[in-house]
Design an enzyme around this catalytic site. Structure first.
Site, PDB file in Angstrom:
ATOM      1  N   THR A   1      -4.923  -1.568   1.611  1.00  0.00           N
ATOM      2  CA  THR A   1      -6.425  -1.655   1.714  1.00  0.00           C
ATOM      3  C   THR A   1      -7.203  -0.779   0.851  1.00  0.00           C
ATOM      4  OG1 THR A   1      -5.695  -2.318   3.962  1.00  0.00           O
ATOM      5  CG2 THR A   1      -8.183  -0.994   3.592  1.00  0.00           C
TER       6      THR A   1
ATOM      7  N   GLY B   1       0.973  -1.328  -0.036  1.00  0.00           N
ATOM      8  CA  GLY B   1      -0.019  -0.195  -0.145  1.00  0.00           C
ATOM      9  C   GLY B   1       1.090   1.187   0.054  1.00  0.00           C
ATOM     10  N   ASP B   2       0.157   2.389   0.279  1.00  0.00           N
ATOM     11  CA  ASP B   2       1.037   3.684   0.367  1.00  0.00           C
ATOM     12  C   ASP B   2       2.013   3.560   1.413  1.00  0.00           C
ATOM     13  OD1 ASP B   2      -1.106   4.574  -1.321  1.00  0.00           O
ATOM     14  OD2 ASP B   2      -2.262   5.543  -0.255  1.00  0.00           O
ATOM     15  N   GLY B   3       2.059   2.820   2.582  1.00  0.00           N
ATOM     16  CA  GLY B   3       2.953   2.860   3.349  1.00  0.00           C
ATOM     17  C   GLY B   3       4.171   2.098   2.955  1.00  0.00           C
TER      18      GLY B   3
ATOM     19  N   GLU C   1       2.405   5.858   8.783  1.00  0.00           N
ATOM     20  CA  GLU C   1       3.489   5.876   9.706  1.00  0.00           C
ATOM     21  C   GLU C   1       3.060   6.997  10.587  1.00  0.00           C
ATOM     22  OE1 GLU C   1       6.212   4.274  11.966  1.00  0.00           O
ATOM     23  OE2 GLU C   1       5.222   3.413  10.337  1.00  0.00           O
TER      24      GLU C   1
END
Length: 309
Positions: free
Chosen positions: A96, A65-67, A280
């Site tokens: 997600t 994902g973006d993280g 984060e």
């Protein structure tokens, strides 16, 4: 002529995804060398990026994902190498909400996402450099604060797995009765604002938290931060929220929000506040956020949103 090697740095949660395995095998059968490295604990992405750079990889694909995208981009930025000396960056969306990929029109299916790398050229994109808690952090998509941050941080992993982006909406509704504004001062070149706010977006990308478009004017390649501050829900602000239903979210946002486009932004809070850097959380009382232009080269669809051309 042999093709240059790619490295796929895959979030451990997706290691057993059959569609990913099939896509990797298809690429390999087509003659594309593709090494797969799986992250398991903190620091793995950095080690895998170092291995890819040392091996002379042409492309590093962030699988997650973006993280995961930000974790890989941060590791690339921390090498100290210029964008031209680094492998190109690509994204295999497996998160997600997949906010970055949705906003940038990157295919959500594994094989088309990987095929995009062959069909496109890496082009320079910006990264956000965030100083807080005495350290330097990097962010590829969006730094958010206030109510939106609390929703993203507090949404349960199991709920996200079952409901996807809808999980953020449910968590947000549950929190509406206990929103506590954050007081802070924001300033940058030609911009200053101080007061209580409930939501903050500092964007390289445009959305986070399961489709919350906090930074509708953000571009990945303009060298600027897109800043949106939503003040505390006063009576006047509450009155405008009806436009969420009559005119759409963007109309409501434009009526209530403070907006700015800056090369860098300073934030000073009365109490420690949390910024969410693509999932984060980072807590501090003072932040300095700077847009670093063209820090990496990334594969994006031709003519996709978020590109300034």
């Amino acid at each position: 002529m042999a093709k240059a090697q790619w490295f796929l740095i895959l979030n451990g949660k997706s290691a057993g995804d059959e569609a990913v395995r099939e896509a990797v095998n298809t690429l390999r059968e087509s003659g594309q060398p593709l090494a797969v490295r799986v992250t398991w604990e903190a620091g793995d992405a950095g080690r895998h990026v170092g291995e890819a750079v040392a091996a002379g990889a042409a492309v590093i694909v962030a699988g997650g994902g973006d993280g995961t995208l930000s974790e890989v981009a941060e590791a690339m930025a921390n090498t100290g190498l210029d964008a031209g000396a680094l492998p190109e960056l690509a994204l295999l969306p497996l998160g997600t909400a997949n906010d970055f990929s949705c906003a940038a029109s990157i295919p959500l299916e594994p094989l088309p996402a990987l095929e995009l790398v062959s069909a496109s050229n890496g082009r320079p994109i910006d990264l956000l450099r965030v100083e807080g808690d005495g350290k330097v952090h990097w962010c590829a998509n969006l730094a958010s604060g206030g109510f939106g941050t609390e929703v993203t941080v507090e949404t349960h992993d199991g709920l996200k797995k079952m409901l996807g982006g809808l999980a953020y909406v449910i968590t947000g509704i549950a929190k509406l009765g206990r929103i506590e504004p954050v007081r802070a001062r924001f300033h940058g070149e030609g911009f200053a604002w101080e007061g209580d706010f409930i939501a903050l977006g500092v964007g390289n990308g445009s959305q986070a938290g399961g489709g919350q478009v906090l930074c509708p004017g953000a571009l990945l390649d303009d060298g600027l931060l897109d800043v949106t501050i939503v003040p505390e829900l006063s009576g006047e602000v509450m009155a405008t929220l009806g436009t969420l239903f009559s005119e759409g979210k963007h109309a409501a946002l434009e009526q209530v929000a403070e907006r700015a486009r800056l090369r860098e932004l300073w934030i000073e809070a009365a109490q420690p506040m949390t910024l969410n850097l693509d999932g984060e959380p980072l807590q501090a009382r003072r932040f300095h956020i700077r847009c670093v232009a063209g820090r990496v080269r990334m594969h994006l669809p031709a003519g996709a949103p978020l590109q300034g051309g």
